[in-house]
Design a protein around this motif. Structure first.
Motif, short mmCIF file in Angstrom:
data_model
loop_
_atom_site.label_atom_id
_atom_site.label_comp_id
_atom_site.label_asym_id
_atom_site.label_seq_id
_atom_site.Cartn_x
_atom_site.Cartn_y
_atom_site.Cartn_z
N GLN A 57 -2.44 -3.37 -4.80
CA GLN A 57 -2.24 -1.96 -4.46
C GLN A 57 -3.17 -1.04 -5.25
O GLN A 57 -2.82 0.09 -5.57
CB GLN A 57 -0.77 -1.56 -4.74
CG GLN A 57 0.25 -2.39 -4.00
CD GLN A 57 0.11 -2.27 -2.50
OE1 GLN A 57 -0.13 -1.18 -1.97
NE2 GLN A 57 0.24 -3.38 -1.79
N TRP A 60 -3.90 2.80 -4.63
CA TRP A 60 -3.01 3.87 -5.07
C TRP A 60 -3.57 4.64 -6.27
O TRP A 60 -3.15 5.75 -6.56
CB TRP A 60 -1.62 3.33 -5.41
CG TRP A 60 -0.73 3.25 -4.21
CD1 TRP A 60 -0.40 2.15 -3.49
CD2 TRP A 60 -0.08 4.36 -3.57
NE1 TRP A 60 0.43 2.49 -2.44
CE2 TRP A 60 0.64 3.83 -2.46
CE3 TRP A 60 -0.03 5.73 -3.80
CZ2 TRP A 60 1.39 4.63 -1.62
CZ3 TRP A 60 0.71 6.53 -2.96
CH2 TRP A 60 1.42 5.98 -1.88
N THR A 63 -5.29 7.23 -4.21
CA THR A 63 -4.37 7.92 -3.31
C THR A 63 -3.38 8.80 -4.07
O THR A 63 -3.10 9.93 -3.67
CB THR A 63 -3.61 6.90 -2.44
OG1 THR A 63 -4.55 6.11 -1.70
CG2 THR A 63 -2.68 7.61 -1.47
N ALA A 64 -2.83 8.29 -5.17
CA ALA A 64 -1.84 9.05 -5.95
C ALA A 64 -2.46 10.35 -6.47
O ALA A 64 -1.84 11.42 -6.44
CB ALA A 64 -1.31 8.21 -7.10
N ILE A 113 0.16 4.32 -12.39
CA ILE A 113 0.17 5.21 -11.22
C ILE A 113 0.84 6.54 -11.56
O ILE A 113 0.39 7.60 -11.11
CB ILE A 113 0.88 4.53 -10.03
CG1 ILE A 113 0.08 3.32 -9.57
CG2 ILE A 113 1.06 5.50 -8.87
CD1 ILE A 113 -1.33 3.64 -9.12
N VAL A 223 -0.14 10.19 3.46
CA VAL A 223 0.24 8.78 3.31
C VAL A 223 0.01 8.03 4.62
O VAL A 223 -0.54 6.92 4.64
CB VAL A 223 1.71 8.65 2.86
CG1 VAL A 223 2.20 7.21 3.01
CG2 VAL A 223 1.86 9.09 1.41
#
Length: 501
Positions: A57, A60, A63-64, A113, A223
């Protein structure tokens, strides 16, 4: 009704450049440079981070950061207009520094994250910086200052691949986050010492219900856009996020029309200068993001695969190809500031010209991307367009929106940019993945997906079309932009000063 507290409509003082103003500008410019290079440097560390925490992942990590930046932007913009832009900027820097520290010390991927989420508060620094410059810098320096602040982000970008590679190879991925934490503290202190607070205020309550609806709606849509390609567009989770996000945004629109003091005044957002600026700037940022994603893939692909492109360089070698783009972005930004400030050239014209030049750059790269020299030249051409576009955006918003609504409006434009940029990138990779995968075994590519030469040609032509759409939107701006008014406590003259109690 919103009420304002201001010393009038003239920004800053009537003077010129001073040593303190130079330090203030350089501090904010370096802060934005850290924001700009953080994407590339963290992307370089994703393989080692994923291996260390045994996770698939890694996406992320980016993305986060982007999600939190898009979600918090409108709220931070409103808080800045109400309580002070410098306070909110420094608060965002402080939260981001804490986030970087947490990421550096993270014992698990989940904690890492969480740290990246806190670091996402730094995304608001873009519109907060140029909104603050508009309020505190002398009027004759504003155009050049905001242009340098938004396009000077290329200085560190030239060295970022070398620095990131050296830190990761020599000290491990955690060294990146230590670097960000220290840099944010240093630049935050410099801004604290050199930059005064704006006296411009908007008297208004914060629409927290609207903030939750808008933030949740933007997050859900992003998302769905980010993970739709891997989850599948017919997947229940993708549809749930997408439909849920659209419903939440619809609820926010209804709420904003009924609430007396909404988070975002839709009357301002619907105005032609603001709406068209948001569209034009989104395709400018979308084009820049597309180049950022596609060019490393094209240039770093091994030439031995004989795909019609690729030079087989590593991340450090790619920096050489990126240099012309970074330099021309900076030079175009300086030129924009001088033309607006000294020659009184309208920023709408420069934005339209910049987007047309960006379209030409995309078209040239689409036609010819197997020559090292020509590719570097074409990247420089695209950089001119990006620099003109980037530096024109804040100048148009300064012209169209009063200082009391500057941060709030800019934050919404920033959110629209995030969504449209994501959609443009998604569209390109949807086309590539569905039609233009190169027929090379995975064991040869070590699991990476490669695309055909024709696929990249189509991808760059999509960028060309997007830049043309943005240019047409810029041309649709009125020749003379009439600034939107704000309510006051006086007889109705929006420029009349209101004394604070």
């Amino acid at each position: 009704m919103d009420n304002v507290v201001t010393q009038g409509d003239s920004p800053g003082s009537d003077g010129g450049w001073t040593p303190r103003l130079v330090v203030s500008l350089v501090s904010m410019m370096l802060l934005l440079e850290i924001l700009a290079v953080s994407y590339a440097m963290v992307s370089m560390a994703i393989p080692s981070i994923s291996a260390h925490f045994r996770t698939a992942q890694g996406a992320w990590l980016i993305t986060a950061f982007l999600l939190v930046g898009a979600i918090t932007g409108p709220v931070l913009g409103k808080l800045a207009d109400v309580y002070g832009k410098r306070k909110v900027l420094l608060g965002s820097v402080a939260v981001s520094a804490v986030g970087s520290l947490i990421s550096a010390l993270a014992p698990s991927f989940g904690v890492l994250i969480f740290g990246r989420c806190l670091t996402g508060f730094l995304a608001s620094a873009v519109f907060l910086s140029y909104s603050l410059i508009r309020d505190i810098f002398p009027g004759k320096t504003v155009a050049l200052a905001v242009s340098l602040c938004t396009t000077g982000m290329g200085l560190i970008a030239i060295a970022a691949p070398f620095l990131g590679g050296w830190l990761i190879d020599s000290f491990g991925f955690r060294s990146l986050f230590w670097f960000f934490a220290v840099a944010l503290v240093v630049f935050g202190v410099l801004i604290l010492l050199s930059t005064p607070e704006s006296v411009v205020r908007l008297r208004s309550r914060i629409d927290w219900a609207g903030a939750i609806l808008l933030g949740a709606g933007i997050a859900a849509v992003l998302v769905a856009i980010s993970f739709g390609p891997s989850w599948g567009w017919a997947n229940g989770s993708t549809l749930a996020y997408l439909i849920g996000g659209v419903v939440l945004l619809g609820c926010w629109l209804v709420s904003a029309m009924k609430v007396a003091e909404p988070l975002i005044d839709l009357h301002v957002l619907r105005r032609r200068p603001v709406f068209l600026t948001a569209i034009a700037s989104s395709f400018c940022y979308g084009g820049s993001a597309l180049l950022t994603v596609l060019l490393p893939m094209v240039i770093m692909t091994p030439a031995a695969l004989h795909l019609g492109y690729g030079f087989g360089v590593d991340a450090k070698g790619f920096a050489l190809y990126q240099t012309p783009n970074s330099i021309t972005v900076i030079l175009a930004g300086m030129l924009t500031g001088m033309l607006i400030g000294r020659r009184n050239i309208r920023p709408r014209v420069l934005m339209a010209v910049g987007l047309f030049i960006l379209a030409v750059g995309f078209a040239l790269i689409a036609v010819q991307h197997d020559s090292k020299v020509l590719l570097m030249v074409f990247m420089g051409v695209a950089g001119i367009g990006i620099g003109l576009g980037y530096s024109s955006i804040p100048n148009i918003l300064i012209e169209a929106v009063p200082p009391q609504l500057q941060a709030t409006t800019s934050s919404v434009v920033n959110a629209i940019q995030s969504i449209i940029s994501s959609v443009v990138t998604l569209l390109v990779f949807t086309v590539l993945n569905n039609s233009y995968r190169a027929p090379i075994p995975a064991e040869v590519t070590h699991g990476a997906t490669l695309y055909t030469d024709a696929g990249y040609r189509v991808a760059f032509l999509i960028g060309t079309v997007g830049a043309v759409i943005g240019a047409l939107a810029a041309l649709g701006l009125p020749r003379r932009i009439e600034r939107v008014g704000v309510p006051t406590d006086t007889s109705g003259d929006e420029d009349a000063p209101v004394l604070a109690h």
